[in-house]
Enzyme design. Structure first.
Site, PDB file in Angstrom:
ATOM      1  N   ASP A 190     -18.965   4.129 -36.054  1.00 43.49           N
ATOM      2  CA  ASP A 190     -17.635   4.836 -36.408  1.00 43.49           C
ATOM      3  C   ASP A 190     -16.377   4.232 -36.189  1.00 43.49           C
ATOM      4  O   ASP A 190     -15.916   4.108 -35.678  1.00 43.49           O
ATOM      5  CB  ASP A 190     -17.854   6.038 -34.915  1.00 43.49           C
ATOM      6  CG  ASP A 190     -18.716   6.898 -34.589  1.00 43.49           C
ATOM      7  OD1 ASP A 190     -19.566   7.443 -35.693  1.00 43.49           O
ATOM      8  OD2 ASP A 190     -19.418   7.338 -33.155  1.00 43.49           O
ATOM      9  N   ARG A 217      -4.202   6.435 -26.046  1.00 44.02           N
ATOM     10  CA  ARG A 217      -3.640   6.382 -26.694  1.00 44.02           C
ATOM     11  C   ARG A 217      -2.406   7.458 -26.212  1.00 44.02           C
ATOM     12  O   ARG A 217      -3.171   8.687 -25.597  1.00 44.02           O
ATOM     13  CB  ARG A 217      -3.288   5.808 -28.226  1.00 44.02           C
ATOM     14  CG  ARG A 217      -3.975   5.400 -28.565  1.00 44.02           C
ATOM     15  CD  ARG A 217      -4.185   5.484 -30.453  1.00 44.02           C
ATOM     16  NE  ARG A 217      -5.813   5.743 -30.141  1.00 44.02           N
ATOM     17  CZ  ARG A 217      -6.610   5.671 -30.254  1.00 44.02           C
ATOM     18  NH1 ARG A 217      -7.303   5.141 -30.219  1.00 44.02           N
ATOM     19  NH2 ARG A 217      -7.379   6.696 -30.405  1.00 44.02           N
ATOM     20  N   GLU A 254       1.494   3.526   2.242  1.00 37.50           N
ATOM     21  CA  GLU A 254       2.443   3.858   3.195  1.00 37.50           C
ATOM     22  C   GLU A 254       3.227   3.002   3.538  1.00 37.50           C
ATOM     23  O   GLU A 254       4.648   3.815   3.771  1.00 37.50           O
ATOM     24  CB  GLU A 254       1.188   3.307   4.942  1.00 37.50           C
ATOM     25  CG  GLU A 254      -0.483   4.806   4.527  1.00 37.50           C
ATOM     26  CD  GLU A 254      -1.562   4.065   3.766  1.00 37.50           C
ATOM     27  OE1 GLU A 254      -1.965   4.635   4.311  1.00 37.50           O
ATOM     28  OE2 GLU A 254      -0.896   3.412   3.130  1.00 37.50           O
ATOM     29  N   HIS A 305       0.776  -1.245   0.275  1.00 39.07           N
ATOM     30  CA  HIS A 305      -0.212   0.459   0.079  1.00 39.07           C
ATOM     31  C   HIS A 305       0.941   1.226  -0.395  1.00 39.07           C
ATOM     32  O   HIS A 305       2.639   1.582   0.373  1.00 39.07           O
ATOM     33  CB  HIS A 305      -0.746  -0.228   1.717  1.00 39.07           C
ATOM     34  CG  HIS A 305      -1.736  -1.439   1.016  1.00 39.07           C
ATOM     35  ND1 HIS A 305      -2.837  -0.846   2.203  1.00 39.07           N
ATOM     36  CD2 HIS A 305      -2.134  -2.120   0.091  1.00 39.07           C
ATOM     37  CE1 HIS A 305      -3.418  -1.942   2.214  1.00 39.07           C
ATOM     38  NE2 HIS A 305      -3.489  -2.865   0.112  1.00 39.07           N
ATOM     39  N   CYS A 336      -2.064  -1.302   7.619  1.00 39.52           N
ATOM     40  CA  CYS A 336      -0.351  -0.047   7.104  1.00 39.52           C
ATOM     41  C   CYS A 336      -0.719   0.977   8.831  1.00 39.52           C
ATOM     42  O   CYS A 336       0.225   1.475   8.964  1.00 39.52           O
ATOM     43  CB  CYS A 336      -1.500   0.591   6.701  1.00 39.52           C
ATOM     44  SG  CYS A 336      -1.154   0.515   4.535  1.00 39.52           S
ATOM     45  N   TRP A 340     -13.749  16.338 -36.606  1.00 34.89           N
ATOM     46  CA  TRP A 340     -13.617  16.088 -35.307  1.00 34.89           C
ATOM     47  C   TRP A 340     -14.833  16.886 -34.756  1.00 34.89           C
ATOM     48  O   TRP A 340     -13.915  18.688 -35.264  1.00 34.89           O
ATOM     49  CB  TRP A 340     -11.961  16.138 -35.002  1.00 34.89           C
ATOM     50  CG  TRP A 340     -11.473  14.748 -35.250  1.00 34.89           C
ATOM     51  CD1 TRP A 340     -10.443  15.135 -36.162  1.00 34.89           C
ATOM     52  CD2 TRP A 340     -11.101  14.025 -34.477  1.00 34.89           C
ATOM     53  NE1 TRP A 340      -9.910  13.986 -36.039  1.00 34.89           N
ATOM     54  CE2 TRP A 340     -10.535  13.382 -35.321  1.00 34.89           C
ATOM     55  CE3 TRP A 340     -11.819  13.132 -33.400  1.00 34.89           C
ATOM     56  CZ2 TRP A 340     -10.304  11.896 -34.696  1.00 34.89           C
ATOM     57  CZ3 TRP A 340     -11.524  12.057 -32.728  1.00 34.89           C
ATOM     58  CH2 TRP A 340     -10.725  11.142 -33.828  1.00 34.89           C
ATOM     59  N   PRO A 367     -26.389   8.506 -27.978  1.00 37.14           N
ATOM     60  CA  PRO A 367     -27.390   9.220 -27.597  1.00 37.14           C
ATOM     61  C   PRO A 367     -27.749   7.627 -26.677  1.00 37.14           C
ATOM     62  O   PRO A 367     -28.745   8.468 -26.034  1.00 37.14           O
ATOM     63  CB  PRO A 367     -27.576   9.575 -28.495  1.00 37.14           C
ATOM     64  CG  PRO A 367     -27.263   9.035 -29.469  1.00 37.14           C
ATOM     65  CD  PRO A 367     -25.946   8.735 -29.708  1.00 37.14           C
TER      66      PRO A 367
END
Length: 354
Positions: free
Chosen positions: A212, A219, A64, A62, A96, A182, A280
């Site tokens: 699409d 990326r 800590e 973790h 921790c 775009w 949508p």
């Protein structure tokens, strides 16, 4: 006996340390699920930064512990600043809270309490051992930042869903002829890819894949794949082509033959941070079901006058039934605006209607 003379950290010192811890936590997002992305800073007895850590992938230490290892002996008599209350349970790693005690830390300041009953109690353990403990330091920044999705899942039992869309000033996500590349500028697109690299899953409908043919990968600016790739999730009853780019080997893909929102979320139960990207009708279904926990709206300074709306069929038939949100932030990204919004009503975690 501790021979170190303790430095009394100023509020400014602790605030600066927490900002570093938040940055460390943010850099761990995407790699820690289902564990929380936590950041930690260890200050030595003179108030200097001795160690910085972040949660490692599942099974690893973790935040800590990472920070304490970096600090070494300098942690003795020092202070730990952590984004989440130190854990108090034996999982794949030890508690921790005990690691901090063993290191000789004399003060711990954390942002947010741990809502997981199995892990909570670290603060009490530390206080019982004589450690100075405070909570709430930059809590809002942590709750809205690296721990947003994890805290949501702990409190509701389901993944945190962000609906991300790009639209013109008149709410169009595509022109009348179907073209959409775009709408936003390159700066916004770069931001989207950076955010994708921190997610567990991206959800789209079969209609988006057919229209699409997106890759849905994260990326880098040079076009190469980011180190972490979210799972690509395609929802719907229709078929998609065998050569669809979403089925390539760039990232794992999950096909869900359903249109029911809660069935989708049930199938994604192992994930924490989920992004809803299209289209949508799918966005409308999630909104109507009250399963959108945040909106990231990229608004471009364009007007089309006609074309595809960003959302349809959200279950609203009168102004009185409008789904209301409040903004958390507004950013300028290149020529575009990014609005971050959350449901306006929080009394019922499953409802965002007024």
């Amino acid at each position: 006996m501790n021979s170190h003379v303790r430095h009394e950290n100023s509020a400014a010192d602790l605030d600066a340390a927490m900002q570093i811890a938040i940055g460390a936590a943010e850099s761990a997002r995407g790699f820690t699920s289902p564990n929380p992305a936590v950041g930690a800073v260890v200050l030595d007895s003179a108030g200097r930064i001795a160690g910085v850590g972040m949660t490692q992938p599942p099974g690893g230490p973790h935040a800590e512990v990472v920070a304490l290892r970096e600090a070494g002996d300098a942690a003795r008599g020092g202070t730990a600043v952590v984004t989440l209350e130190p854990c108090n349970h034996h999982g794949r790693t030890g508690p921790c809270s005990q690691a901090l005690l063993d290191a000789g830390v004399v003060a711990v300041h954390y942002a947010v309490g741990d809502p997981n009953p199995e892990a909570a109690g670290g603060a009490e353990t530390l206080v019982s051992a004589g450690v100075e403990v405070t909570s709430g330091l930059r809590a809002q920044d942590v709750e809205r930042g690296p721990l947003r999705a994890w805290l949501h899942r702990q409190r509701t039992g389901r993944p945190h869903v962000t609906w991300k869309y790009a639209a013109t000033l008149d709410g169009r996500s595509a022109a009348a002829d179907g073209t959409s590349q775009w709408i936003t500028g390159p700066e916004a697109r770069e931001r989207v890819h950076a955010d994708r690299a921190k997610l567990d899953a991206i959800v789209v409908g079969t209609g988006t894949v057919l229209a699409d043919d997106p890759r849905l990968t994260a990326r880098m600016p040079d076009g190469s794949l980011a180190a972490h790739q979210p799972v690509r999730v395609v929802v719907g009853l229709g078929d998609i082509p065998a050569d669809a780019r979403v089925l390539d080997d760039s990232a794992p893909t999950l096909l869900l033959r359903t249109r029911d929102v809660d069935e989708v979320l049930a199938a994604l139960a192992e994930y924490t941070d989920v992004l809803l990207e299209g289209g949508p009708r799918l966005a409308g279904a999630f909104l109507a079901a009250g399963r959108v926990d945040r909106i990231q709206a990229y608004l471009a300074p364009l007007v089309l006058g006609a074309g595809t709306s960003a959302v349809t069929e959200a279950g609203v038939h009168t102004i009185g039934g409008a789904l209301r949100f409040r903004h958390e932030s507004v950013e300028t990204i290149g020529p575009d605006l990014l609005l971050s919004l959350v449901p306006a009503v929080s009394d019922n975690p499953d409802s965002h209607r007024t």
